[in-house]
Design a protein around this motif. Structure first.
Motif, short mmCIF file in Angstrom:
data_model
loop_
_atom_site.label_atom_id
_atom_site.label_comp_id
_atom_site.label_asym_id
_atom_site.label_seq_id
_atom_site.Cartn_x
_atom_site.Cartn_y
_atom_site.Cartn_z
N PHE A 161 0.94 -0.91 -0.45
CA PHE A 161 -0.12 -0.11 -0.20
C PHE A 161 0.77 1.31 -0.51
CE2 PHE A 161 -1.99 3.53 1.94
CZ PHE A 161 -3.32 3.20 1.39
N ARG A 186 1.66 2.18 -6.89
CA ARG A 186 0.48 2.99 -7.24
C ARG A 186 -1.04 2.74 -7.17
NH1 ARG A 186 0.04 6.09 -12.25
NH2 ARG A 186 2.22 6.15 -12.28
N LYS A 187 -1.63 3.87 -6.46
CA LYS A 187 -3.28 3.21 -6.03
C LYS A 187 -4.11 3.73 -7.50
CE LYS A 187 -1.52 4.08 -1.67
NZ LYS A 187 -0.19 4.83 -2.29
N ASP A 202 -9.97 5.96 -9.50
CA ASP A 202 -11.76 6.06 -8.90
C ASP A 202 -12.38 5.66 -9.58
OD1 ASP A 202 -10.51 6.52 -6.01
OD2 ASP A 202 -10.74 8.13 -6.27
N ASN A 237 -15.31 6.93 -4.27
CA ASN A 237 -14.38 6.70 -3.46
C ASN A 237 -14.58 8.34 -2.93
OD1 ASN A 237 -12.61 7.08 -1.60
ND2 ASN A 237 -10.58 6.96 -2.74
N ASP A 267 -11.65 10.69 -1.26
CA ASP A 267 -11.32 11.55 -2.45
C ASP A 267 -12.13 12.48 -2.43
OD1 ASP A 267 -9.03 10.13 -1.81
OD2 ASP A 267 -8.66 9.23 -3.38
N TYR A 300 -10.11 -5.12 0.53
CA TYR A 300 -7.92 -4.01 0.24
C TYR A 300 -7.80 -4.85 -1.77
CZ TYR A 300 -3.18 -3.39 -1.30
OH TYR A 300 -2.25 -2.33 -1.13
N GLU A 316 -4.87 -5.89 -4.54
CA GLU A 316 -3.86 -5.51 -5.24
C GLU A 316 -3.36 -6.25 -6.76
OE1 GLU A 316 -0.43 -3.92 -1.39
OE2 GLU A 316 0.40 -6.53 -2.83
N ALA A 360 -1.70 -1.51 -9.49
CA ALA A 360 -3.01 -0.86 -8.57
C ALA A 360 -2.76 -1.35 -7.44
CB ALA A 360 -3.46 0.04 -9.15
N ASP A 413 -5.57 -1.18 -3.97
CA ASP A 413 -6.58 -0.32 -3.28
C ASP A 413 -6.39 1.03 -2.87
OD1 ASP A 413 -9.38 0.06 -2.81
OD2 ASP A 413 -10.00 -1.89 -1.99
N PRO A 414 -6.94 2.03 -2.96
CA PRO A 414 -7.00 3.47 -2.06
C PRO A 414 -7.30 3.38 -0.85
CG PRO A 414 -8.13 3.51 -3.53
CD PRO A 414 -8.07 2.54 -3.98
N ASN A 437 -12.87 1.04 -8.32
CA ASN A 437 -11.67 1.43 -8.97
C ASN A 437 -11.63 1.28 -10.02
OD1 ASN A 437 -10.90 0.73 -6.21
ND2 ASN A 437 -10.36 2.56 -6.47
#
Length: 315
Positions: free
Chosen positions: A68, A72-73, A76, A79, A82, A117, A119, A128, A130-131, A140
């Motif tokens: 994490f 890179r995240k 979206d 989200n 954000d 979560y 990856e 990427a 998960d943010p 995402n």
């Protein structure tokens, strides 16, 4: 004679790959090493990380060792953290989504809803993560180039509040096991579906908790079966156990043989409980598309299996 020896060695190697990898166990809560990967404000659950030592002296990161902080995240779809809250995929400006390189030339787009979560690896490349590791729930989009066949590999983590014990404060109980779930559709540059989550994927679990009784877990070959284990929430689960298995270092690589893993189990939207999750329902035209209806997948236990690796190949 040499041929016989070589054949015997190959047979032994093949057999050993199918043998049960016994779990190692921890008991009680972990020690917190990170109080939270992200702070989403009120209403969100804290994405803390911890460490705990098993009976054999191995130190485990719980709920998982992730990328994490360094990766890179994912862009979206929805989200709350954000402020990116699309009401439909038609609002998405796909050209604004970064085009990531997995070592090829054909363009693809992956639409993802993960509980909690993920990856995402393609052809062994981490594209990427998960943010939002825990909640609020988000979804995402990942845009990338790669060459076929595509090896899609996903690490899934059902996050936890009670570190090392696979549980959270829920439904009136301080120690209540949560559930997971992963759904995705992958399209080509012409928006044609090339892959959806379904029973053709393979899934393996590497962290199971909480266990009120270690003997409830049955390990036979590559099957790690916790179906007989109690899932009842309790007020005090600090004495419960957890089972851990080491993750193969090459699990995301195209050459890794995932045929030894069980087939992924599929779960309905209702079982996963997404009908009140806007991050999912706003994009049903993608996740539940006619002719390409992606299904939620996981290991055989949606509730107790907390760290699950998923793989499929797209020709």
């Amino acid at each position: 004679m040499v041929q016989r020896i070589l054949l015997g060695a190959l047979l032994c190697a093949s057999a050993s790959s199918l043998l049960a990898q016994e779990a190692v166990f921890t008991t009680g809560p972990a020690t917190t090493t990170n109080p939270g990967l992200v702070d989403c404000g009120g209403g969100s659950r804290v994405s803390a990380v911890g460490e705990i030592t098993s009976d054999d002296g191995t130190v485990w990161t719980v709920p998982a060792a992730t990328n994490f902080d360094s990766a890179r995240k994912a862009a979206d779809l929805f989200n709350e953290c954000d402020g990116d809250e699309l009401s439909s995929v038609s609002q998405l400006d796909l050209e604004s989504v970064p085009l990531l390189d997995a070592g090829g030339s054909e363009e693809f787009v992956a639409y993802i809803f993960a509980d909690n979560y993920f990856e995402l690896y393609v052809n062994g490349v981490l594209l990427a993560v998960d943010p939002v590791p825990f909640t609020p729930f988000n979804s995402n989009v990942v845009r990338f180039t790669a060459d076929r066949p595509l090896t899609i590999a996903v690490m899934m983590v059902d996050w936890e509040e009670n570190l090392g014990l696979g549980s959270e404060n829920n439904q009136g109980k301080a120690f209540h096991a949560g559930d997971g779930g992963f759904v995705a559709q992958i399209q080509d540059a012409d928006a044609n579906s090339v892959a959806i989550t379904d029973g053709n994927w393979h899934a393996q679990t590497f962290y199971t908790a909480p266990l009120t009784d270690r003997d409830c877990l049955v390990v036979e070959g590559q099957l790690r079966n916790s179906s007989a284990c109690d899932e009842t929430g309790v007020d005090d689960g600090t004495g419960f156990s957890a089972a851990h298995w080491a993750i193969p270092t090459d699990w995301m690589a195209p050459a890794f043989d995932d045929s030894i893993w069980p087939a992924a189990s599929i779960y309905s939207n209702d079982t996963v409980g997404v009908d009140n999750k806007t991050a999912f329902t706003n994009f049903k035209d993608i996740f539940d598309a006619a002719g390409a209806d992606a299904e939620f997948i996981w290991s055989s236990n949606l509730v107790l299996d907390n760290l699950v690796l998923l793989r499929t190949t797209v020709e």
